[in-house]
Design a protein around this motif. Structure first.
Motif, short mmCIF file in Angstrom:
data_model
loop_
_atom_site.label_atom_id
_atom_site.label_comp_id
_atom_site.label_asym_id
_atom_site.label_seq_id
_atom_site.Cartn_x
_atom_site.Cartn_y
_atom_site.Cartn_z
N LEU A 42 0.81 -1.21 0.00
CA LEU A 42 0.00 0.00 0.00
C LEU A 42 0.85 1.27 0.00
N ASN A 43 0.39 2.27 -0.74
CA ASN A 43 0.93 3.64 -0.71
C ASN A 43 -0.29 4.56 -0.76
N ILE A 44 -1.02 4.67 0.35
CA ILE A 44 -2.36 5.27 0.28
C ILE A 44 -2.59 6.32 1.37
N GLY A 45 -3.69 7.07 1.16
CA GLY A 45 -4.20 7.97 2.20
C GLY A 45 -3.29 9.12 2.54
N ALA A 46 -2.65 9.73 1.54
CA ALA A 46 -1.66 10.77 1.80
C ALA A 46 -2.28 12.05 2.34
N ALA A 47 -1.53 12.72 3.22
CA ALA A 47 -1.94 14.01 3.79
C ALA A 47 -0.75 14.96 3.77
N TRP A 48 -0.98 16.20 3.39
CA TRP A 48 0.08 17.20 3.35
C TRP A 48 0.38 17.74 4.74
N ALA A 49 1.66 17.91 5.04
CA ALA A 49 2.04 18.69 6.22
C ALA A 49 1.72 20.15 5.93
N PRO A 50 1.46 20.97 6.95
CA PRO A 50 1.09 22.37 6.72
C PRO A 50 2.12 23.16 5.92
N ASP A 51 3.41 22.80 6.00
CA ASP A 51 4.42 23.54 5.25
C ASP A 51 4.50 23.13 3.79
N GLY A 52 3.80 22.07 3.40
CA GLY A 52 3.78 21.62 2.02
C GLY A 52 5.04 20.92 1.55
N ASP A 53 5.97 20.66 2.45
CA ASP A 53 7.23 20.02 2.08
C ASP A 53 7.28 18.53 2.42
N GLU A 54 6.31 18.07 3.18
CA GLU A 54 6.29 16.67 3.61
C GLU A 54 4.89 16.11 3.47
N VAL A 55 4.82 14.77 3.42
CA VAL A 55 3.55 14.07 3.25
C VAL A 55 3.53 12.89 4.21
N ALA A 56 2.39 12.63 4.81
CA ALA A 56 2.19 11.43 5.62
C ALA A 56 1.27 10.49 4.85
N LEU A 57 1.58 9.20 4.86
CA LEU A 57 0.77 8.21 4.17
C LEU A 57 0.97 6.85 4.79
N THR A 58 0.12 5.91 4.41
CA THR A 58 0.24 4.54 4.90
C THR A 58 1.04 3.71 3.90
N LEU A 59 2.06 3.04 4.39
CA LEU A 59 2.88 2.12 3.61
C LEU A 59 2.85 0.75 4.26
N SER A 60 2.88 -0.29 3.43
CA SER A 60 2.89 -1.66 3.97
C SER A 60 4.05 -2.47 3.39
#
Length: 226
Positions: A42-60
């Motif tokens: 999985l590489n899903i459900g991404a969310a931007w950090a407020p600064d726009g330089d990083e992303v959080a997501l689910t990896l398996s």
């Protein structure tokens, strides 16, 4: 699962066009789209950090689905959750110091919050056995979808889990809530008219109205920052 960047020049999307669930970034100024996470699983459900330089997501790719933080080139910065449960759907706090996310570590999908500096994790939802799709507003409130009586409805709470309020009721399934940039409105997908279409309402649940009248179904809305 489209997600606008904080300044509105990029959109993150999931696609299966190359096989598995991979994450792509559309860049409007450059007029292109590129894959930024195509790891096994999985590489899903991404969310931007407020600064726009990083992303959080689910990896398996390591086996268990956990939440990671990556840069815009796809390099892993750090692993944000490490649990035997399934951790998905991250959303950053306005100051970028915390994330809310969904985990089934208690036996059913519930919403948790993690302090990214101290590492402390705390469960926020205790009512119902299926709470999902959190979205954290600039006014420090969290909206989410929860199953009640066999249907999904939208709820809102303070970022510490207090002052829970139900916003939709007895009108089909209501899912995928997303805040407006100013935190005054919520856009969401609802099946109240048959198929899924997009609706908008005030942050207190008032003045609900349909805003899409397209063919097919409309789901997973993301509000642009402008």
């Amino acid at each position: 699962l489209p997600r606008w960047s904080p300044v509105g020049d990029k959109i993150l999307v999931n696609s299966y066009k190359e096989g598995g669930a991979m994450l792509y970034m559309m860049e409007f100024n450059a007029g292109n789209s590129k894959r930024i996470s195509g790891r096994n699983g999985l590489n899903i459900g991404a969310a931007w950090a407020p600064d726009g330089d990083e992303v959080a997501l689910t990896l398996s790719h390591k086996g268990n689905p956990d939440i990671y933080r990556i840069d815009l080139s796809g390099n892993i910065i750090d692993k944000l959750t490490n649990h035997w449960g399934i951790d998905v759907s991250p959303t950053f706090s306005p100051d970028g110091r915390k994330i809310a996310f969904v985990s089934n570590r208690s036996g059913s999908p519930q919403i948790y919050v993690r302090d990214l500096r101290g590492g402390r994790e705390e469960r926020l939802t205790f009512e119902g056995n299926y709470n999902t799709s959190p979205s954290w507003s600039n006014l420090d409130r969290i909206v989410f979808s929860a199953m009640k009586g066999g249907r999904f409805d939208i709820y809102v709470m303070d970022s510490d889990g207090r002052n829970l309020k139900q916003l939709t009721e007895d009108q089909g399934n209501n899912e995928d809530p997303c805040w407006s940039p100013d935190g005054r409105y919520v856009v969401f997908s609802s099946s109240r008219d048959g198929g899924y279409h997009l609706y908008i309402m005030n942050a207190n649940g008032r003045n609900q109205r349909r805003i899409t009248f397209l063919r097919g179904e409309q789901t997973s809305p993301s509000w642009s920052p402008f």
